[in-house]
Design a protein around this motif. Sequence first.
Motif, short mmCIF file in Angstrom:
data_model
loop_
_atom_site.label_atom_id
_atom_site.label_comp_id
_atom_site.label_asym_id
_atom_site.label_seq_id
_atom_site.Cartn_x
_atom_site.Cartn_y
_atom_site.Cartn_z
N ILE A 1 -30.35 -59.00 -57.17
CA ILE A 1 -30.65 -59.81 -55.99
C ILE A 1 -29.38 -60.01 -55.17
N LEU A 2 -28.27 -60.32 -55.83
CA LEU A 2 -26.99 -60.49 -55.13
C LEU A 2 -26.56 -59.19 -54.46
N ASP A 3 -26.66 -58.09 -55.20
CA ASP A 3 -26.24 -56.79 -54.66
C ASP A 3 -27.03 -56.43 -53.39
N GLU A 4 -28.31 -56.76 -53.40
CA GLU A 4 -29.17 -56.39 -52.27
C GLU A 4 -29.13 -57.40 -51.13
N ASN A 5 -28.66 -58.62 -51.41
CA ASN A 5 -28.67 -59.68 -50.40
C ASN A 5 -27.30 -60.31 -50.21
N PHE A 6 -26.25 -59.52 -50.44
CA PHE A 6 -24.88 -60.05 -50.38
C PHE A 6 -24.55 -60.68 -49.03
N ASP A 7 -25.27 -60.26 -47.98
CA ASP A 7 -24.98 -60.74 -46.63
C ASP A 7 -25.71 -62.04 -46.30
N GLU B 1 -23.65 -69.35 -67.03
CA GLU B 1 -22.94 -68.98 -68.26
C GLU B 1 -23.17 -67.52 -68.63
N GLY B 2 -24.42 -67.12 -68.55
CA GLY B 2 -24.79 -65.76 -68.93
C GLY B 2 -24.18 -64.72 -68.00
N PHE B 3 -24.12 -65.04 -66.71
CA PHE B 3 -23.54 -64.10 -65.74
C PHE B 3 -22.07 -63.88 -66.07
N ARG B 4 -21.38 -64.97 -66.35
CA ARG B 4 -19.96 -64.87 -66.69
C ARG B 4 -19.78 -64.06 -67.99
N GLU B 5 -20.68 -64.31 -68.94
CA GLU B 5 -20.60 -63.59 -70.22
C GLU B 5 -20.86 -62.10 -70.04
N LEU B 6 -21.88 -61.75 -69.26
CA LEU B 6 -22.25 -60.34 -69.07
C LEU B 6 -21.27 -59.59 -68.18
N TYR B 7 -20.80 -60.24 -67.11
CA TYR B 7 -20.02 -59.53 -66.10
C TYR B 7 -18.56 -59.97 -66.01
N ASN C 1 -17.25 -62.59 -64.81
CA ASN C 1 -16.92 -63.16 -63.52
C ASN C 1 -17.93 -64.25 -63.18
N SER C 2 -17.52 -65.25 -62.41
CA SER C 2 -18.49 -66.24 -61.95
C SER C 2 -19.34 -65.59 -60.85
N ILE C 3 -20.50 -66.16 -60.61
CA ILE C 3 -21.38 -65.65 -59.55
C ILE C 3 -20.65 -65.69 -58.21
N HIS C 4 -19.99 -66.80 -57.95
CA HIS C 4 -19.27 -66.97 -56.68
C HIS C 4 -18.20 -65.89 -56.51
N ASN C 5 -17.38 -65.67 -57.53
CA ASN C 5 -16.33 -64.66 -57.43
C ASN C 5 -16.90 -63.25 -57.32
N TYR C 6 -17.98 -62.98 -58.05
CA TYR C 6 -18.62 -61.67 -57.96
C TYR C 6 -19.09 -61.41 -56.53
N LEU C 7 -19.76 -62.40 -55.95
CA LEU C 7 -20.29 -62.25 -54.60
C LEU C 7 -19.15 -62.06 -53.59
N GLN C 8 -18.09 -62.83 -53.76
CA GLN C 8 -16.95 -62.71 -52.85
C GLN C 8 -16.32 -61.32 -52.95
N LEU D 1 -9.55 -64.89 -46.82
CA LEU D 1 -10.00 -64.37 -48.13
C LEU D 1 -9.54 -62.92 -48.30
N PHE D 2 -9.72 -62.13 -47.25
CA PHE D 2 -9.36 -60.71 -47.30
C PHE D 2 -7.86 -60.56 -47.56
N LYS D 3 -7.06 -61.34 -46.83
CA LYS D 3 -5.61 -61.25 -46.98
C LYS D 3 -5.18 -61.70 -48.37
N LYS D 4 -5.82 -62.75 -48.88
CA LYS D 4 -5.49 -63.23 -50.23
C LYS D 4 -5.80 -62.15 -51.28
N GLU D 5 -6.90 -61.45 -51.09
CA GLU D 5 -7.33 -60.43 -52.05
C GLU D 5 -6.51 -59.14 -51.94
#
Length: 113
Positions: free
Chosen positions: A17-23, A44-50, A52-59, A95-99
């Motif tokens: 869902i995140l991958d398809e609706n990132f915008d 918790e599960g997202f962090r365990e599987l990937y 990364n937090s959902i927020h950081n993954y999306l960013q 955000l872009f410059k920080k990354e």
Amino acid sequence: MSLSKQDMLYIRQAKTILDENFDRHITIPQLARQAGINEAKLKEGFRELYGNSIHNYLQQLRLEKAKQLLLTTTMPITDITYHIGYSHVTHFTSLFKKEFGLTPTEWRKENKS
């Protein structure tokens, strides 16, 4: 935390869902509802599987999309900002410059040949 096979399916569904609706602006409660899992387990599960937090993954996902657009289009930075789901150019630029260590404009100049 041990995840059941069903939980993993729900969490993978949430990632899709995140991958398809990132915008789009999507909250964790909305995401949890759409994926059919409770918020705490999703976070918790997202962090365990990937790892990364959902927020950081999306960013990171949004910033990678921005890099692709900077490389492959001549879209203005403002348009890219909105296209990847941010509403403020200054927020996106910082955000872009920080990354990546450069502003989107600087990055585009350095990476376009």
